[in-house]
Write an enzyme that holds these catalytic residues in place. Sequence first.
Site, short mmCIF file in Angstrom:
data_model
loop_
_atom_site.label_atom_id
_atom_site.label_comp_id
_atom_site.label_asym_id
_atom_site.label_seq_id
_atom_site.Cartn_x
_atom_site.Cartn_y
_atom_site.Cartn_z
N CYS A 1 5.32 7.78 23.92
CA CYS A 1 6.08 6.95 24.85
C CYS A 1 6.18 5.52 24.34
O CYS A 1 5.86 4.58 25.05
CB CYS A 1 5.43 6.95 26.23
SG CYS A 1 4.34 8.33 26.56
N GLN B 1 -7.65 1.54 4.91
CA GLN B 1 -8.38 1.07 6.08
C GLN B 1 -9.80 0.62 5.76
O GLN B 1 -10.44 -0.04 6.57
CB GLN B 1 -8.41 2.17 7.15
CG GLN B 1 -7.06 2.44 7.80
CD GLN B 1 -6.52 1.24 8.58
OE1 GLN B 1 -7.27 0.43 9.09
NE2 GLN B 1 -5.21 1.13 8.63
N GLY C 1 0.83 -1.20 0.00
CA GLY C 1 0.00 0.00 0.00
C GLY C 1 0.86 1.25 0.00
O GLY C 1 0.56 2.23 -0.69
N THR C 2 1.94 1.22 0.77
CA THR C 2 2.86 2.36 0.81
C THR C 2 3.41 2.65 -0.58
O THR C 2 3.46 3.79 -1.03
CB THR C 2 4.01 2.05 1.80
OG1 THR C 2 3.47 2.08 3.12
CG2 THR C 2 5.13 3.06 1.70
N SER D 1 -4.16 -1.65 0.41
CA SER D 1 -3.14 -2.59 0.88
C SER D 1 -3.80 -3.90 1.27
O SER D 1 -4.69 -3.92 2.13
CB SER D 1 -2.44 -1.95 2.08
OG SER D 1 -1.61 -2.90 2.71
N ALA D 2 -3.35 -5.01 0.67
CA ALA D 2 -4.06 -6.28 0.85
C ALA D 2 -3.99 -6.81 2.28
O ALA D 2 -4.93 -7.43 2.75
CB ALA D 2 -3.51 -7.33 -0.11
N HIS D 3 -2.89 -6.59 2.97
CA HIS D 3 -2.78 -7.23 4.29
C HIS D 3 -3.64 -6.51 5.33
O HIS D 3 -3.75 -6.96 6.47
CB HIS D 3 -1.33 -7.38 4.74
CG HIS D 3 -0.70 -6.13 5.21
ND1 HIS D 3 -0.39 -5.91 6.52
CD2 HIS D 3 -0.34 -5.02 4.55
CE1 HIS D 3 0.15 -4.72 6.65
NE2 HIS D 3 0.20 -4.16 5.47
#
Lengths: 459, 459
Positions: A320, A177, A69-70, A194-196
């Site tokens: 954090c 998403q 996807g990136t 993005s497939a995953h």
Amino acid sequence: MAYFDAASGAPLHSVARQALLASLDEGWADPARLYREGRRARMLLDAAREAAAEAVGCRVDELVFTSSGTRAVHTGIAGALAGRRRVGRHLIVSAVEHSSVLHSAEVHESGGGSVTEVPVDRGGAVDPAAYGDALRADTALACLQSANHEVGTEQPVAAVAGRCREAGVPLLVDAAQSLGWGPVEGDWSLLTASAHKWGGPSGVGLLVVRKGVRFSAQGPVDERESGRAPGFENLPAIVAAAASLRAVRAEAAAEAARLRELTERIRARVPGLVPDVEVVGDPVRRLPGVVTFSCLYVDGEALLHELDREGFSVSSGSSCTSSTLTPSHVLRAMGVLSEGNVRVSLPVGAAEEDVERFLAVLPGAVAGVREKLGAPVSGAVVREADVLVVDSLGKRCPIPVIELAKVIGDVPVGGLVRVLSDDEAARLDIPAWCEMRGQEYVGEEPADKGTAYLIRRVS
Amino acid sequence: MAYFDAASGAPLHSVARQALLASLDEGWADPARLYREGRRARMLLDAAREAAAEAVGCRVDELVFTSSGTRAVHTGIAGALAGRRRVGRHLIVSAVEHSSVLHSAEVHESGGGSVTEVPVDRGGAVDPAAYGDALRADTALACLQSANHEVGTEQPVAAVAGRCREAGVPLLVDAAQSLGWGPVEGDWSLLTASAHKWGGPSGVGLLVVRKGVRFSAQGPVDERESGRAPGFENLPAIVAAAASLRAVRAEAAAEAARLRELTERIRARVPGLVPDVEVVGDPVRRLPGVVTFSCLYVDGEALLHELDREGFSVSSGSSCTSSTLTPSHVLRAMGVLSEGNVRVSLPVGAAEEDVERFLAVLPGAVAGVREKLGAPVSGAVVREADVLVVDSLGKRCPIPVIELAKVIGDVPVGGLVRVLSDDEAARLDIPAWCEMRGQEYVGEEPADKGTAYLIRRVS
């Protein structure tokens, strides 16, 4: 173990697994070759493209498979910007896009382009009118996610797409998403996914470029995937990605309703179970499986470890955590509390009893972290004229807010506390604490070291 | 069916398959996450990187996984050129590199850089001294494949790496074809490879950048894989890639000897079995499983189909294939015949009886194609003063050479034939035919349409 981080990556769907296994034997050869094994691979690739295009709602020749996807986002933005180079070099993004979009914008800016970041409201959504106002005569491309990856808020994509269309500007929608839940509404021009994220394997992304959109692929020429995704196709994984997209879509309506009910339980009950919690993100226009909240006086990483020990895998947008020193840009853009941040993103099939157990375990986990942090080496408290100064220099989130909370009762109503801090998270969390506690946040000013935050006791 | 195109992509190795299946359950989560599933994924990724680094002979922190060999080459070249931008913008490649290297060079050149293409000898190898002569004070990067993908010729990488090292220029070695057989010798600086060439799954490449090499990753920032390969790691596939690399290496010595003997049979026997064949590529310094030959008067695509019908999957660098109208740049750079070109690349485990059956079937397949082409509509033959003119305009490879062969006997020894052709392959194949037939190739000149090729009958 309960895996509640589907927004990072969903476990492999059983259909994806089956399709992957089946195509390992049939789909390993080069689909560009003319012999039998190549023709079989080509048929599998064509069938996967058809299935994916149907799910997206686009033409087959508008969709290419990328390696993630990136990569789809990087390629889509660079290609659309280059294709409209003559129009101008202005790019619009929302302030809460995925890092792949924002990093593409940084590269564009460092190469001489200009970027407008459209702000979001406290719920995390852009306002279509404000987005429209950002459109200019030299705007080459606008980008908007379909839904936010950290807080689940859905964006008004169709309305923004309409305004972009009126202005003649292509809109790229990062649908990472949401694509598993349904097609993206509205008259968008480019789409990435993005497939995953929907239970497909890793190594597969989608880039859709509508016919008529000017697009100029950047980088070295390559003949595969219409010249938009260089390198040998990741074939068995592509087949699995398409098959699982079809499968999750078939069960999407029922599963969305079920997960929405489960996340609604978390939204509704967490504020009662855990003191000093802020649930963030739009309560209604949101992804079915995502709920995010922040806990005052809590170290996000410590809470993640505590929950992991209890068998829950969640993520955090807090500063954090070991991988980052600044709070999530999403939480910052929304202006909400970032400390002790927890994102629960339920995968398809998440069990109700696991959600109940999470709710049972959470109060103790938060209390445990707070107890450990509850007696920190206190900052030197110096009472000046009529201002109480807390020196939290060198201390990391959530310590500055904890120290503020400890001393606010020591000044009279109307008195001031001045917190010195060099932790970036304080800039977000001190105002957020004031809002939650009904105290007045006066403002910040540079100090000798770090920044001084001024808080007036109201109640 | 016998699959003889391993140089395009090898079938999935059984070890790769097992590793893939095992890691589908353990390796789907985000290795950047702190919870259990993330830590398991990180352990698998770390172990895969260690195994791959050991096979390459590099440090673990020098190796990243990319989404393909092509992507590794694009990223490696762009990053190394950018890292040495101050030194200069000169790039050296050999004339027979993979298209991913040559396309990277094109982009570099169109962006204002300069490129030197080092020629090869008739066997397909560069000369280390000639390669060294191309090095300049402003050379930012040099590229050389470990072995050629079309003819199997091994390049003198260690010698060239030595010259580059003396000149202080990093050498990038594209080891796609050889890494399964053994580590690349010599003092190289960057290395790229592709898992599906050694029996790993598609979707995985390697990029190695030695410590101390200046490297500046291009494109949007991404924190994964040392910032050199954006996007979620293709994890189960990476595990499978590393496991199969280790597995093929364990059997490499024995299997190389076996395949070398099989390809030697083809090299030795094809010229006796099929008339008018040229076996190309270095007979000794070559990959174990690759043998390439070209058949006069044969249409490469027709021969591929004929062999496919007989159950053999091979590839061709001829111009006469549906995907290209120009002959392979490799064959052109070598100056060898391109028509009727066949590359046999045996996968690990290729059966001896399949090779024997291939040798049994090949003569008939070639004869069949030649027969079909043997009676083409003949070009108009016009006898001018003392030159016989063959008009092959509009006719595609191998027709111009067939028509030349038909008429050469019609002119007296010392007489000239002038072939008019607008097929790009003729430029390569007419001189190659002359060399094979002992006729004199006089040269070419522009004609009203296309090009005129002059041939003097010697015998």
